[in-house]
Scaffold this motif. Structure first.
Motif, PDB file in Angstrom:
ATOM      1  N   HIS A 112       0.816  -1.209   0.000  1.00 32.49           N
ATOM      2  CA  HIS A 112       0.000   0.000   0.000  1.00 32.49           C
ATOM      3  C   HIS A 112       0.854   1.267   0.000  1.00 32.49           C
ATOM      4  CE1 HIS A 112      -4.136  -1.604   0.403  1.00 32.49           C
ATOM      5  NE2 HIS A 112      -3.498  -2.675   0.839  1.00 32.49           N
ATOM      6  N   GLU A 113       2.063   1.175   0.528  1.00 31.02           N
ATOM      7  CA  GLU A 113       2.969   2.325   0.486  1.00 31.02           C
ATOM      8  C   GLU A 113       3.442   2.602  -0.930  1.00 31.02           C
ATOM      9  OE1 GLU A 113       6.154   1.728   3.173  1.00 31.02           O
ATOM     10  OE2 GLU A 113       4.899   1.839   4.978  1.00 31.02           O
ATOM     11  N   ASN A 114       3.520   1.561  -1.778  1.00 28.84           N
ATOM     12  CA  ASN A 114       4.025   1.708  -3.148  1.00 28.84           C
ATOM     13  C   ASN A 114       2.936   2.025  -4.165  1.00 28.84           C
ATOM     14  OD1 ASN A 114       7.107   0.855  -3.592  1.00 28.84           O
ATOM     15  ND2 ASN A 114       6.289  -0.311  -1.868  1.00 28.84           N
ATOM     16  N   LEU A 115       1.664   1.886  -3.783  1.00 28.37           N
ATOM     17  CA  LEU A 115       0.588   2.086  -4.755  1.00 28.37           C
ATOM     18  C   LEU A 115       0.513   3.531  -5.220  1.00 28.37           C
ATOM     19  CD1 LEU A 115      -2.378  -0.041  -3.344  1.00 28.37           C
ATOM     20  CD2 LEU A 115      -0.772  -0.620  -5.159  1.00 28.37           C
ATOM     21  N   HIS A 116       0.190   3.704  -6.497  1.00 23.33           N
ATOM     22  CA  HIS A 116      -0.044   5.020  -7.060  1.00 23.33           C
ATOM     23  C   HIS A 116      -1.548   5.206  -7.262  1.00 23.33           C
ATOM     24  CE1 HIS A 116       4.263   5.612  -8.812  1.00 23.33           C
ATOM     25  NE2 HIS A 116       4.275   4.970  -7.666  1.00 23.33           N
ATOM     26  N   THR A 117      -1.920   6.250  -7.963  1.00 20.68           N
ATOM     27  CA  THR A 117      -3.321   6.488  -8.294  1.00 20.68           C
ATOM     28  C   THR A 117      -3.655   5.785  -9.608  1.00 20.68           C
ATOM     29  OG1 THR A 117      -3.267   8.642  -7.200  1.00 20.68           O
ATOM     30  CG2 THR A 117      -5.056   8.256  -8.761  1.00 20.68           C
ATOM     31  N   ILE A 157      -5.500   1.631 -15.359  1.00 23.13           N
ATOM     32  CA  ILE A 157      -4.083   1.263 -15.291  1.00 23.13           C
ATOM     33  C   ILE A 157      -3.611   1.593 -13.879  1.00 23.13           C
ATOM     34  CG2 ILE A 157      -1.777   1.612 -16.247  1.00 23.13           C
ATOM     35  CD1 ILE A 157      -3.082   2.611 -18.789  1.00 23.13           C
ATOM     36  N   PHE A 158      -3.210   0.579 -13.128  1.00 24.98           N
ATOM     37  CA  PHE A 158      -2.858   0.785 -11.725  1.00 24.98           C
ATOM     38  C   PHE A 158      -1.363   0.505 -11.510  1.00 24.98           C
ATOM     39  CE2 PHE A 158      -5.494   1.031  -7.720  1.00 24.98           C
ATOM     40  CZ  PHE A 158      -4.455   1.560  -6.980  1.00 24.98           C
ATOM     41  N   PRO A 159      -0.532   1.546 -11.378  1.00 21.93           N
ATOM     42  CA  PRO A 159       0.889   1.338 -11.083  1.00 21.93           C
ATOM     43  C   PRO A 159       1.050   0.828  -9.648  1.00 21.93           C
ATOM     44  CG  PRO A 159       0.479   3.531 -11.995  1.00 21.93           C
ATOM     45  CD  PRO A 159      -0.848   2.961 -11.600  1.00 21.93           C
ATOM     46  N   PHE A 160       1.843  -0.229  -9.487  1.00 20.29           N
ATOM     47  CA  PHE A 160       2.044  -0.765  -8.146  1.00 20.29           C
ATOM     48  C   PHE A 160       3.521  -0.878  -7.759  1.00 20.29           C
ATOM     49  CE2 PHE A 160       2.111  -4.443 -10.928  1.00 20.29           C
ATOM     50  CZ  PHE A 160       3.126  -5.239 -10.423  1.00 20.29           C
ATOM     51  N   TYR A 161       4.419  -0.582  -8.700  1.00 16.03           N
ATOM     52  CA  TYR A 161       5.844  -0.679  -8.374  1.00 16.03           C
ATOM     53  C   TYR A 161       6.641   0.091  -9.417  1.00 16.03           C
ATOM     54  CZ  TYR A 161      10.240  -2.843  -6.818  1.00 16.03           C
ATOM     55  OH  TYR A 161      11.503  -3.061  -6.330  1.00 16.03           O
ATOM     56  N   THR A 185       5.391   9.737 -10.925  1.00 14.10           N
ATOM     57  CA  THR A 185       4.099   9.065 -11.038  1.00 14.10           C
ATOM     58  C   THR A 185       3.698   8.967 -12.504  1.00 14.10           C
ATOM     59  OG1 THR A 185       2.952  11.184 -10.737  1.00 14.10           O
ATOM     60  CG2 THR A 185       3.310   9.822  -8.781  1.00 14.10           C
ATOM     61  N   LEU A 186       2.911   7.954 -12.788  1.00 11.25           N
ATOM     62  CA  LEU A 186       2.463   7.707 -14.157  1.00 11.25           C
ATOM     63  C   LEU A 186       1.228   8.549 -14.459  1.00 11.25           C
ATOM     64  CD1 LEU A 186       3.267   5.761 -16.540  1.00 11.25           C
ATOM     65  CD2 LEU A 186       1.403   4.280 -15.757  1.00 11.25           C
ATOM     66  N   GLY A 187       1.206   9.143 -15.644  1.00  6.77           N
ATOM     67  CA  GLY A 187       0.052   9.918 -16.084  1.00  6.77           C
ATOM     68  C   GLY A 187      -0.447   9.426 -17.427  1.00  6.77           C
ATOM     69  N   TYR A 188      -1.719   9.679 -17.700  1.00  4.47           N
ATOM     70  CA  TYR A 188      -2.337   9.305 -18.981  1.00  4.47           C
ATOM     71  C   TYR A 188      -2.720  10.562 -19.728  1.00  4.47           C
ATOM     72  CZ  TYR A 188      -5.962   7.642 -22.225  1.00  4.47           C
ATOM     73  OH  TYR A 188      -6.719   7.390 -23.338  1.00  4.47           O
ATOM     74  N   ARG A 189      -2.186  10.733 -20.937  1.00  2.00           N
ATOM     75  CA  ARG A 189      -2.511  11.891 -21.759  1.00  2.00           C
ATOM     76  C   ARG A 189      -3.740  11.557 -22.593  1.00  2.00           C
ATOM     77  NH1 ARG A 189       0.621  12.723 -25.643  1.00  2.00           N
ATOM     78  NH2 ARG A 189       2.057  10.985 -25.472  1.00  2.00           N
TER      79      ARG A 189
END
Length: 326
Positions: free
Chosen positions: A23-28, A88-92, A172-176
Motif C-alpha cells: 500500500h505504500e508503493n501504490l499510485h493512483t 491502469i494501476f501502477p504498483f511498483y 508518477t504515471l500519467g495518462y494523456r
C-alpha cells in the motif's frame, strides 16, 4: 522478470508487513474513459479487485509459482476498480540502467474483451512537471478479457526523457487523454508516420463524413518489417450516436484474385463518436500471409463485413491502393 520480483517485499517477515509495503508503493489508478462517463475516478460504482481474474501472459507466464502468487496477492490488495472502465494501476517503480520502469496492472472491469491500440503515458514529478512522454503500442499485448486483469510493464528509456530528474525523485504515471480537433479523432493503432497522417487528413478533408452513413474502408496497405503487411483502415460514423465497432475482417487478394491474406481482428470497445472518424493501422504478421512473392502494389484489400454494436446500418467499401502516398 523474476530478477525484479526477488526484490519485492522479500525481506518482510509476515504477510501483514508485505501488505503494508504494497500500500505504500501504490499510485493512483488511471482510467481510459471507455465508459463515456466524465471523471470515472470519482464514480462510486466499483468492482472489488478480488472479483477480477488475474491473467499472466507473455513473460509473466514463466514465473515460478511463488512469484505468480505474489502478483495475485498484490492485485487482490488493490482498491476496487470503477465498473465498465479500463484502469491502469501502477504498483511498483524502479530505476534501472535502461530507464524508469513502471509495473502496472491493466484492469478491465467491462463485460467485453478489450484490445488496446496505443497508450500515451507520461512521467510526472511531485511538482507536476512532465519529464517524459511516450506512446506505447499495445496491439501486440493482445486482448484483455472481460472482468480480468493483466500485469504490464512500461519502460521510459533515459534518452526519451525531456528532462532528467534526480535519481531519488519519485515519479508518477500519467495518462494523456487524446486531444481532439473539431470533427477529428486521434489516429491510433499501429505506427502511422507523420507524412502518412498528413496525406490521410488531406484526403478526409476532401471527403468528409456523410450524414447518416457508417463507413468502414481500407485506405492503404504497405510492406512492413519482418515480412508483415500494414493495412490502414478508416472508421467513419455519420450517425447522431456513438458507435462501437467489434470486428474488422481483412482480405488481401493479388491481381489474379488469389488470396494473399485473410485475417479478422476483434476490437471490442473501439468506439467512434457521432459525426467523427478514427484511423487505425493493423499489422498482418508474416505467418498469416498465404502467398509469397507478391508485389503489394498489385494487391487489393477488402473489408467484407464488420460487426457493429446495436446493429446500426452499415456501408462497407474496398480500395485498391498503390502504396500510401500518391
Amino acid at each position: 522478470m523474476s530478477w525484479l520480483l526477488e526484490n519485492w517485499f522479500g525481506s518482510k517477515e509476515s504477510l501483514e508487513q508485505v501488505r503494508e509495503d504494497i500500500h505504500e508503493n501504490l499510485h493512483t489508478e488511471l482510467y481510459l474513459g471507455v465508459s463515456g462517463i466524465e471523471d470515472p475516478e470519482q464514480s462510486a460504482n466499483r468492482l472489488p479487485s478480488k472479483e477480477l481474474f488475474v491473467s499472466l501472459h507473455g513473460p509473466w507466464d514463466a514465473l515460478e509459482e511463488q512469484e505468480a502468487e505474489l502478483l495475485r496477492y498484490i492485485h487482490d490488495e488493490l482498491p476496487p476498480v470503477v465498473r465498465d472502465e479500463v484502469g491502469i494501476f501502477p504498483f511498483y517503480t524502479q530505476v534501472t540502467q535502461d530507464g524508469y520502469l513502471v509495473l502496472t496492472y491493466i484492469r478491465n472491469a467491462t463485460e467485453n474483451s478489450v484490445l488496446l491500440d496505443t497508450l500515451p503515458l507520461t512521467l510526472i514529478t511531485p511538482e507536476g512537471e512532465v519529464v517524459a512522454s511516450k506512446n506505447f503500442e499495445m496491439m501486440t499485448f493482445g486482448p484483455i478479457g472481460d472482468e480480468s486483469s493483466r500485469p504490464c510493464e512500461f519502460l521510459f528509456r533515459w534518452n526519451e526523457f525531456s528532462n532528467l530528474p534526480e535519481k531519488e525523485t519519485p515519479l508518477t504515471l500519467g495518462y494523456r487523454k487524446p486531444e481532439k480537433k473539431s470533427g477529428e479523432s486521434l489516429f491510433a493503432g499501429g505506427e502511422i508516420e507523420m507524412d502518412e497522417i498528413e496525406y490521410y487528413r488531406q484526403q478526409l478533408a476532401a471527403n468528409p463524413v456523410e450524414e447518416g452513413k457508417v463507413d468502414l474502408k481500407a485506405l492503404g496497405l504497405k510492406e512492413a518489417e519482418n515480412g508483415s503487411i500494414k493495412v490502414v483502415v478508416l472508421f467513419r460514423n455519420g450517425l447522431d450516436k456513438r458507435l462501437e465497432f467489434t470486428e474488422v475482417p481483412i482480405i488481401i487478394n493479388d491481381q489474379n484474385g488469389d488470396t494473399v491474406a485473410r485475417v479478422s481482428y476483434t476490437l471490442e470497445n473501439m468506439k467512434v463518436d457521432p459525426k467523427d472518424y478514427r484511423i487505425i493501422a493493423f499489422q498482418i504478421p508474416a505467418t498469416s500471409i498465404l502467398k509469397e512473392g507478391v508485389s503489394i502494389e498489385d494487391c487489393t484489400v477488402f473489408i467484407p463485413k464488420a460487426t457493429q454494436q446495436k446493429k446500426e446500418p452499415t456501408v462497407f467499401d474496398a480500395t485498391k491502393p498503390k502504396g500510401f502516398l500518391q
